[in-house]
Design a protein around this motif. Structure first.
Motif, PDB file in Angstrom:
ATOM      1  N   LEU A   4       0.816  -1.201   0.000  1.00 52.73           N
ATOM      2  CA  LEU A   4       0.000   0.000   0.000  1.00 52.73           C
ATOM      3  C   LEU A   4       0.858   1.262   0.000  1.00 52.73           C
ATOM      4  CD1 LEU A   4      -3.061   0.696   0.103  1.00 52.73           C
ATOM      5  CD2 LEU A   4      -2.774   0.983   2.564  1.00 52.73           C
ATOM      6  N   ALA A   5       1.946   1.248   0.731  1.00 47.31           N
ATOM      7  CA  ALA A   5       2.850   2.402   0.775  1.00 47.31           C
ATOM      8  C   ALA A   5       3.368   2.716  -0.623  1.00 47.31           C
ATOM      9  CB  ALA A   5       4.011   2.133   1.728  1.00 47.31           C
ATOM     10  N   ALA A   6       3.807   1.698  -1.338  1.00 50.50           N
ATOM     11  CA  ALA A   6       4.333   1.891  -2.690  1.00 50.50           C
ATOM     12  C   ALA A   6       3.249   2.357  -3.651  1.00 50.50           C
ATOM     13  CB  ALA A   6       4.967   0.596  -3.195  1.00 50.50           C
ATOM     14  N   ARG A   7       2.044   1.833  -3.483  1.00 46.87           N
ATOM     15  CA  ARG A   7       0.953   2.255  -4.377  1.00 46.87           C
ATOM     16  C   ARG A   7       0.594   3.720  -4.142  1.00 46.87           C
ATOM     17  NH1 ARG A   7      -0.973  -3.009  -3.176  1.00 46.87           N
ATOM     18  NH2 ARG A   7      -2.593  -2.197  -1.801  1.00 46.87           N
ATOM     19  N   LEU A  67      -9.522  -1.478   6.351  1.00 44.23           N
ATOM     20  CA  LEU A  67      -9.654  -0.040   6.505  1.00 44.23           C
ATOM     21  C   LEU A  67      -8.609   0.712   5.676  1.00 44.23           C
ATOM     22  CD1 LEU A  67     -11.572   1.807   8.063  1.00 44.23           C
ATOM     23  CD2 LEU A  67      -9.870   1.916   9.881  1.00 44.23           C
ATOM     24  N   ALA A  68      -7.382   0.234   5.683  1.00 47.45           N
ATOM     25  CA  ALA A  68      -6.326   0.869   4.891  1.00 47.45           C
ATOM     26  C   ALA A  68      -6.596   0.704   3.398  1.00 47.45           C
ATOM     27  CB  ALA A  68      -4.966   0.280   5.257  1.00 47.45           C
ATOM     28  N   ARG A  69      -7.074  -0.470   3.003  1.00 46.73           N
ATOM     29  CA  ARG A  69      -7.417  -0.661   1.579  1.00 46.73           C
ATOM     30  C   ARG A  69      -8.585   0.236   1.179  1.00 46.73           C
ATOM     31  NH1 ARG A  69      -6.468  -5.874   3.164  1.00 46.73           N
ATOM     32  NH2 ARG A  69      -8.681  -6.416   3.216  1.00 46.73           N
ATOM     33  N   ALA A  70      -9.564   0.378   2.064  1.00 42.67           N
ATOM     34  CA  ALA A  70     -10.690   1.281   1.791  1.00 42.67           C
ATOM     35  C   ALA A  70     -10.186   2.719   1.659  1.00 42.67           C
ATOM     36  CB  ALA A  70     -11.743   1.170   2.884  1.00 42.67           C
ATOM     37  N   HIS A  71      -9.245   3.097   2.520  1.00 42.52           N
ATOM     38  CA  HIS A  71      -8.658   4.437   2.432  1.00 42.52           C
ATOM     39  C   HIS A  71      -8.024   4.641   1.069  1.00 42.52           C
ATOM     40  CE1 HIS A  71      -4.962   7.051   3.266  1.00 42.52           C
ATOM     41  NE2 HIS A  71      -5.969   7.865   3.041  1.00 42.52           N
ATOM     42  N   PHE A  72      -7.217   3.690   0.641  1.00 43.56           N
ATOM     43  CA  PHE A  72      -6.522   3.810  -0.647  1.00 43.56           C
ATOM     44  C   PHE A  72      -7.509   3.955  -1.796  1.00 43.56           C
ATOM     45  CE2 PHE A  72      -4.864   1.935  -4.540  1.00 43.56           C
ATOM     46  CZ  PHE A  72      -3.722   2.704  -4.731  1.00 43.56           C
ATOM     47  N   TRP A  73      -8.460   3.041  -1.896  1.00 45.34           N
ATOM     48  CA  TRP A  73      -9.357   3.052  -3.058  1.00 45.34           C
ATOM     49  C   TRP A  73     -10.308   4.234  -3.041  1.00 45.34           C
ATOM     50  CZ3 TRP A  73      -7.891   1.062  -7.226  1.00 45.34           C
ATOM     51  CH2 TRP A  73      -7.074  -0.064  -7.224  1.00 45.34           C
ATOM     52  N   SER A 103     -17.127  13.983  -5.221  1.00 40.54           N
ATOM     53  CA  SER A 103     -15.756  13.494  -5.061  1.00 40.54           C
ATOM     54  C   SER A 103     -15.052  14.179  -3.892  1.00 40.54           C
ATOM     55  CB  SER A 103     -14.960  13.651  -6.357  1.00 40.54           C
ATOM     56  OG  SER A 103     -14.922  14.996  -6.766  1.00 40.54           O
ATOM     57  N   SER A 104     -15.388  15.435  -3.620  1.00 39.58           N
ATOM     58  CA  SER A 104     -14.818  16.121  -2.462  1.00 39.58           C
ATOM     59  C   SER A 104     -15.267  15.460  -1.165  1.00 39.58           C
ATOM     60  CB  SER A 104     -15.243  17.595  -2.454  1.00 39.58           C
ATOM     61  OG  SER A 104     -14.662  18.278  -3.529  1.00 39.58           O
ATOM     62  N   ILE A 105     -16.521  15.055  -1.126  1.00 39.62           N
ATOM     63  CA  ILE A 105     -17.024  14.339   0.048  1.00 39.62           C
ATOM     64  C   ILE A 105     -16.293  13.006   0.190  1.00 39.62           C
ATOM     65  CG2 ILE A 105     -19.047  13.189   1.040  1.00 39.62           C
ATOM     66  CD1 ILE A 105     -20.709  15.512  -0.293  1.00 39.62           C
ATOM     67  N   GLY A 106     -16.084  12.315  -0.931  1.00 36.31           N
ATOM     68  CA  GLY A 106     -15.336  11.061  -0.903  1.00 36.31           C
ATOM     69  C   GLY A 106     -13.930  11.249  -0.363  1.00 36.31           C
ATOM     70  N   LEU A 107     -13.261  12.343  -0.776  1.00 40.44           N
ATOM     71  CA  LEU A 107     -11.916  12.618  -0.263  1.00 40.44           C
ATOM     72  C   LEU A 107     -11.933  12.914   1.229  1.00 40.44           C
ATOM     73  CD1 LEU A 107     -10.133  14.677  -3.048  1.00 40.44           C
ATOM     74  CD2 LEU A 107      -9.375  12.529  -2.029  1.00 40.44           C
ATOM     75  N   LEU A 108     -12.943  13.643   1.685  1.00 44.18           N
ATOM     76  CA  LEU A 108     -13.062  13.902   3.115  1.00 44.18           C
ATOM     77  C   LEU A 108     -13.243  12.602   3.888  1.00 44.18           C
ATOM     78  CD1 LEU A 108     -13.346  15.691   5.607  1.00 44.18           C
ATOM     79  CD2 LEU A 108     -15.768  15.990   4.997  1.00 44.18           C
ATOM     80  N   VAL A 109     -14.103  11.722   3.395  1.00 43.47           N
ATOM     81  CA  VAL A 109     -14.313  10.432   4.065  1.00 43.47           C
ATOM     82  C   VAL A 109     -13.014   9.624   4.071  1.00 43.47           C
ATOM     83  CG1 VAL A 109     -15.568   8.238   3.979  1.00 43.47           C
ATOM     84  CG2 VAL A 109     -16.794  10.400   3.619  1.00 43.47           C
TER      85      VAL A 109
END
Length: 126
Positions: A4-7, A67-73, A103-109
Motif C-alpha cells: 500500500l505504501a508503494a501504491r 480499513l487501509a485498503r478502503a482508504h486507498f481506493w 468526489s470532495s465528500i469522498g476525499l473527506l471520508v
C-alpha cells in the motif's frame, strides 16, 4: 517500499508529473484557467498521497486490513473524479459541479479513514 505504501507513493509521483505538466502547459499558453486543478493535483495528489505512502511505509502494520485498503481506493477514485470535475468546471462546464462535490465528500471520508488509522499510532495507542 512495498504494498500500500508503494501504491500511494507511486500514484503521488504520477500526480506530480500531471500537475507539473498542466502548470507548464498553462505557462506556455498563458491560459491559467486551470490553476485550481493544477493546485489540487500537486497538493492533494503529490503531497498528501506521498505523505500517506510514507506513513504506511513507516508503520507497515497500519497498511494491513480492510480499513487501509478502503482508504486507498476511496482516496484514489475520489481524487480522480475530483480532478476530472475541476478540469471540466474551470474549462467552462458548470454542469460538472456535482462531480466535484461528490468526489470532495469522498476525499473527506478517505481522510477520516486515514485519521482513524493514524490517530492511535500517533497517540501511542497502537
Amino acid at each position: 517500499m512495498t504494498g500500500l505504501a508503494a501504491r500511494f507513493f507511486g500514484s503521488a509521483v504520477v500526480y506530480a508529473v500531471l500537475g507539473m505538466t498542466l502548470g507548464l502547459v498553462m505557462g506556455i499558453t498563458k491560459d491559467h484557467a486551470q490553476m485550481p486543478t493544477h493546485a489540487h493535483l500537486l497538493v492533494i495528489g503529490w503531497v498528501s498521497f506521498a505523505l500517506f505512502g510514507l506513513f504506511y511505509h513507516q508503520f507497515p502494520l497500519a497498511a494491513e486490513g480492510w480499513l487501509a485498503r478502503a482508504h486507498f481506493w476511496l482516496a484514489q477514485v475520489s481524487f480522480a473524479a475530483l480532478i476530472v470535475g475541476l478540469f471540466l468546471i474551470f474549462g467552462g462546464q458548470s454542469g460538472a459541479d456535482p462531480i466535484a462535490a461528490v468526489s470532495s465528500i469522498g476525499l473527506l471520508v478517505s481522510m477520516i479513514l486515514f485519521g482513524a488509522i493514524a490517530w492511535p499510532i500517533v497517540m501511542g495507542q497502537r
